[in-house]
Write an enzyme that holds these catalytic residues in place. Structure first.
Site, PDB file in Angstrom:
ATOM      1  N   ALA A  77      -1.639  -6.954   0.807  1.00 28.97           N
ATOM      2  CA  ALA A  77      -2.198  -8.403   1.432  1.00 28.97           C
ATOM      3  C   ALA A  77      -1.795  -8.657   2.856  1.00 28.97           C
ATOM      4  O   ALA A  77      -2.517  -9.586   3.248  1.00 28.97           O
ATOM      5  CB  ALA A  77      -1.460  -9.270   0.545  1.00 28.97           C
ATOM      6  N   HIS A  78      -0.748  -7.996   3.431  1.00 30.45           N
ATOM      7  CA  HIS A  78      -0.314  -8.468   4.524  1.00 30.45           C
ATOM      8  C   HIS A  78      -1.312  -7.916   5.850  1.00 30.45           C
ATOM      9  O   HIS A  78      -1.023  -8.455   6.994  1.00 30.45           O
ATOM     10  CB  HIS A  78       1.169  -8.117   4.846  1.00 30.45           C
ATOM     11  CG  HIS A  78       1.432  -6.745   5.385  1.00 30.45           C
ATOM     12  ND1 HIS A  78       1.633  -6.060   6.629  1.00 30.45           N
ATOM     13  CD2 HIS A  78       1.518  -5.301   4.381  1.00 30.45           C
ATOM     14  CE1 HIS A  78       1.823  -4.995   6.545  1.00 30.45           C
ATOM     15  NE2 HIS A  78       2.100  -4.546   5.226  1.00 30.45           N
ATOM     16  N   CYS A  90       4.280   4.100  17.612  1.00 28.81           N
ATOM     17  CA  CYS A  90       4.244   3.842  16.208  1.00 28.81           C
ATOM     18  C   CYS A  90       4.741   4.967  15.156  1.00 28.81           C
ATOM     19  O   CYS A  90       4.920   4.733  13.928  1.00 28.81           O
ATOM     20  CB  CYS A  90       2.835   3.381  15.689  1.00 28.81           C
ATOM     21  SG  CYS A  90       1.606   4.650  16.214  1.00 28.81           S
ATOM     22  N   GLN A 148      -6.751  -0.650   5.675  1.00 27.43           N
ATOM     23  CA  GLN A 148      -7.375  -1.222   6.829  1.00 27.43           C
ATOM     24  C   GLN A 148      -8.944  -1.736   6.415  1.00 27.43           C
ATOM     25  O   GLN A 148      -9.474  -2.302   7.325  1.00 27.43           O
ATOM     26  CB  GLN A 148      -7.371  -0.175   7.804  1.00 27.43           C
ATOM     27  CG  GLN A 148      -6.071   0.152   8.407  1.00 27.43           C
ATOM     28  CD  GLN A 148      -5.277  -1.157   9.146  1.00 27.43           C
ATOM     29  OE1 GLN A 148      -5.803  -2.002   9.462  1.00 27.43           O
ATOM     30  NE2 GLN A 148      -4.174  -0.852   9.339  1.00 27.43           N
ATOM     31  N   ALA A 166       0.637  -1.258   0.038  1.00 26.82           N
ATOM     32  CA  ALA A 166      -0.073  -0.018   0.032  1.00 26.82           C
ATOM     33  C   ALA A 166       0.645   1.106  -0.055  1.00 26.82           C
ATOM     34  O   ALA A 166       0.207   2.254  -0.549  1.00 26.82           O
ATOM     35  CB  ALA A 166      -0.926  -0.165   1.315  1.00 26.82           C
ATOM     36  N   THR A 167       2.077   1.284   0.439  1.00 26.21           N
ATOM     37  CA  THR A 167       2.918   2.467   0.589  1.00 26.21           C
ATOM     38  C   THR A 167       3.205   2.652  -1.100  1.00 26.21           C
ATOM     39  O   THR A 167       3.160   3.973  -1.278  1.00 26.21           O
ATOM     40  CB  THR A 167       4.330   2.254   1.191  1.00 26.21           C
ATOM     41  OG1 THR A 167       3.770   1.792   2.700  1.00 26.21           O
ATOM     42  CG2 THR A 167       5.179   3.315   1.107  1.00 26.21           C
ATOM     43  N   THR A 205       8.723  -7.708 -13.167  1.00 25.90           N
ATOM     44  CA  THR A 205       8.439  -9.153 -13.373  1.00 25.90           C
ATOM     45  C   THR A 205       7.333  -9.386 -11.745  1.00 25.90           C
ATOM     46  O   THR A 205       7.892  -8.809 -10.712  1.00 25.90           O
ATOM     47  CB  THR A 205       9.306 -10.060 -13.106  1.00 25.90           C
ATOM     48  OG1 THR A 205      10.392 -10.097 -14.262  1.00 25.90           O
ATOM     49  CG2 THR A 205       8.991 -11.354 -13.040  1.00 25.90           C
ATOM     50  N   ASN A 262      -5.792   3.782  10.331  1.00 28.89           N
ATOM     51  CA  ASN A 262      -5.084   2.510  10.927  1.00 28.89           C
ATOM     52  C   ASN A 262      -4.881   2.433  12.360  1.00 28.89           C
ATOM     53  O   ASN A 262      -4.479   1.849  13.101  1.00 28.89           O
ATOM     54  CB  ASN A 262      -3.725   2.477  10.363  1.00 28.89           C
ATOM     55  CG  ASN A 262      -2.985   3.660  10.106  1.00 28.89           C
ATOM     56  OD1 ASN A 262      -3.590   4.698   9.431  1.00 28.89           O
ATOM     57  ND2 ASN A 262      -1.671   3.974  10.778  1.00 28.89           N
TER      58      ASN A 262
HETATM   59  C1  LIG Z   1      -0.507  -0.593   6.586  1.00 30.21           C
HETATM   60  C2  LIG Z   1      -0.745   0.490   5.956  1.00 30.21           C
HETATM   61  C3  LIG Z   1      -0.219   1.058   4.957  1.00 30.21           C
HETATM   62  C4  LIG Z   1       1.071   0.620   4.364  1.00 30.21           C
HETATM   63  O1  LIG Z   1       1.045  -0.706   3.719  1.00 30.21           O
HETATM   64  P1  LIG Z   1       2.295  -1.546   3.257  1.00 30.21           P
HETATM   65  O2  LIG Z   1       1.714  -2.698   2.488  1.00 30.21           O
HETATM   66  O3  LIG Z   1       2.856  -2.206   4.600  1.00 30.21           O
HETATM   67  O4  LIG Z   1       3.173  -0.679   2.296  1.00 30.21           O
HETATM   68  C5  LIG Z   1      -0.846   2.032   4.035  1.00 30.21           C
HETATM   69  N1  LIG Z   1      -1.920   2.693   4.490  1.00 30.21           N
HETATM   70  C6  LIG Z   1      -2.517   2.210   5.600  1.00 30.21           C
HETATM   71  C7  LIG Z   1      -3.867   2.619   6.054  1.00 30.21           C
HETATM   72  C8  LIG Z   1      -1.978   1.220   6.500  1.00 30.21           C
HETATM   73  O5  LIG Z   1      -2.694   0.552   7.368  1.00 30.21           O
END
Ligand SMILES: *Cc1c(COP(=O)(O)O)cnc(C)c1O
Length: 404
Positions: free
Chosen positions: A202-203, A328, A181, A73-74, A242, A153
């Site tokens: 995904a994580h 955090c 989230q 997501a970053t 890739t 988050n």
């Molecule tokens: C965790 C998070 C991200 C970052 O996601 P990554 O896949 O770890 O780069 C971005 N936005 C929100 C709201 C998140 O909770």
């Protein structure tokens, strides 16, 4: 019950074993490059990617062609903000976001500001919600992008995204939503929400780390993006490189499981969260809920324990993995900028703890956590002269502290 307990599911989640099973063949037998068009190894890998893309698109009511895979997501947030600003720079130079976005959005916006882009950081109310009227009033004829997250988050507050989507559409401004989230935990429909770009990963939903997606609308309007990574023209030229096929397959499986289990899972995690909330807040004094009482992610609980330092509290309950409102943000021990934006004072921001209930959280773990939190908070308060004074009825705000 096994210790330690993981209750930090907003930071990351364990891979679901079913996700790992789905991924494994793609490391060894099905190791082909999904972009290899001339042999069965490539076709097999491509088939895995196509399936995953379909599952992911289906969950958010998008078309498979509208999913661009990224590293997380970053990267999706960066691609959305920087890609739109670069592509539409002839049209304008103004971006609207909020002061409580994830660092991936805030820092991307800051980087754009250094290049001359104007950014409006809208305030939020004391529950963490942005007012759609503020969004409307901030739009100028130079505004090219609005970026507002679905759910926060730290405090789990859910923004009125569909309302903002309507305003964006009406004004002809592109709308990006960091839904990291929310996707997989609450229903997300890009049509209903009226978003043009959407980030997720995904994580946070029991998939592997290192794979995410950016939804990019193809029709009404067709969104164009300047790529940040040039190369072989993968992902419709928006993100070359890739594809990590095992991760893509794992992401697809994780989404598929969320789609199947969300109705039951959201009820279960919310019940555990409510039990945790009541178990702590009904018996303790001077504890404050951060975030929205109802418009909140099912597994989220953020509480400030007055007269207790969050970091010290975490040290007292080392066998439970949690986050504090100071930790955090980084090593600097700045209180959480999200809590500060809600108007939470510095002291209470430093006293906050974020609990994240997830798929694998058990009722026993919740009961254990309630018991340990109460004991640890009471223990720290017994040692606190401030708490002592407050209990004696002294208004701490009126105390003249000696200055050296
Ligand atoms: C965790 C998070 C991200 C970052 O996601 P990554 O896949 O770890 O780069 C971005 N936005 C929100 C709201 C998140 O909770």
């Amino acid at each position: 019950m096994k210790l330690p307990i993981y209750m930090d599911n907003h930071s990351t989640t364990p891979c679901d074993p079913r996700v790992v099973d789905a991924m494994l063949p793609y490391f060894t037998e099905k190791f082909g490059n999904a972009a290899s068009r001339n042999h069965s190894f490539g076709w097999e890998a491509e088939e895995g990617v196509d399936q995953a893309r379909k599952h992911i698109a289906a969950l958010i009511h998008a078309d498979a062609k509208e999913i661009v895979f990224t590293s997380g997501a970053t990267e999706s947030d960066n691609l959305a903000l920087k890609g739109v600003v670069e592509m539409y720079k002839e049209k304008g130079d103004h971006v609207i976001t909020t002061s409580t976005e994830h660092r991936a959005v805030i820092d991307a916006a800051k980087a754009l500001e250094k290049k001359g882009v104007k950014v409006t950081y809208l305030p939020v109310d004391k529950t963490g919600r942005v007012d759609p009227d503020d969004v409307r009033n901030a739009i100028t004829d130079k505004t090219i992008l609005i970026s507002i997250m679905l759910a926060n988050n730290e405090i789990g507050t859910i923004h009125p995204i569909a309302e903002i989507g309507k305003i964006a559409k009406e004004k002809g401004v592109l709308f990006h939503c960091d839904a990291t989230q929310g996707v997989g935990k609450i229903p997300v429909d890009v049509q209903e929400l009226g978003v043009d770009l959407m980030s997720f990963t995904a994580h946070k939903i029991y998939g592997p780390k290192g794979i995410g997606a950016l939804y990019v609308r193809r029709k009404a309007p067709r969104v164009r993006l300047a790529p940040m990574i040039d190369g072989g023209g993968h992902e419709r030229g928006m993100r070359s490189g890739t594809l990590p096929v095992p991760l893509v397959v794992g992401f697809g499986k994780a989404i598929e499981l969320c789609a199947q289990e969300m109705p039951e899972e959201s009820v279960r995690t919310k019940a555990l969260r409510d039990r945790l909330q009541d178990g702590i807040m009904d018996v303790m004094e001077e504890v404050y809920l951060n975030g929205h009482p109802t418009e909140r992610l099912p597994g989220n609980l953020n509480i400030s324990f007055a007269y207790v330092e969050g970091e010290a509290l975490l040290m007292g309950v080392k066998e439970i993995a949690l986050s504090s409102g100071s930790a955090c943000t980084s090593a600097t021990l700045e209180p959480s900028y999200v809590l500060r934006a809600l108007g939470v004072g510095s002291d209470l921001a430093h006293s906050s703890i974020r609990f994240g209930i997830g798929r694998f959280t058990t009722p026993e773990e919740v009961e254990y956590t309630i018991d340990r939190m109460i004991k640890a908070v009471n223990h720290l308060r017994e040692m606190s002269p401030l708490y002592e004074m407050a209990k004696e009825g002294i208004d701490l705000k009126t105390v003249q502290w000696a200055v050296h």
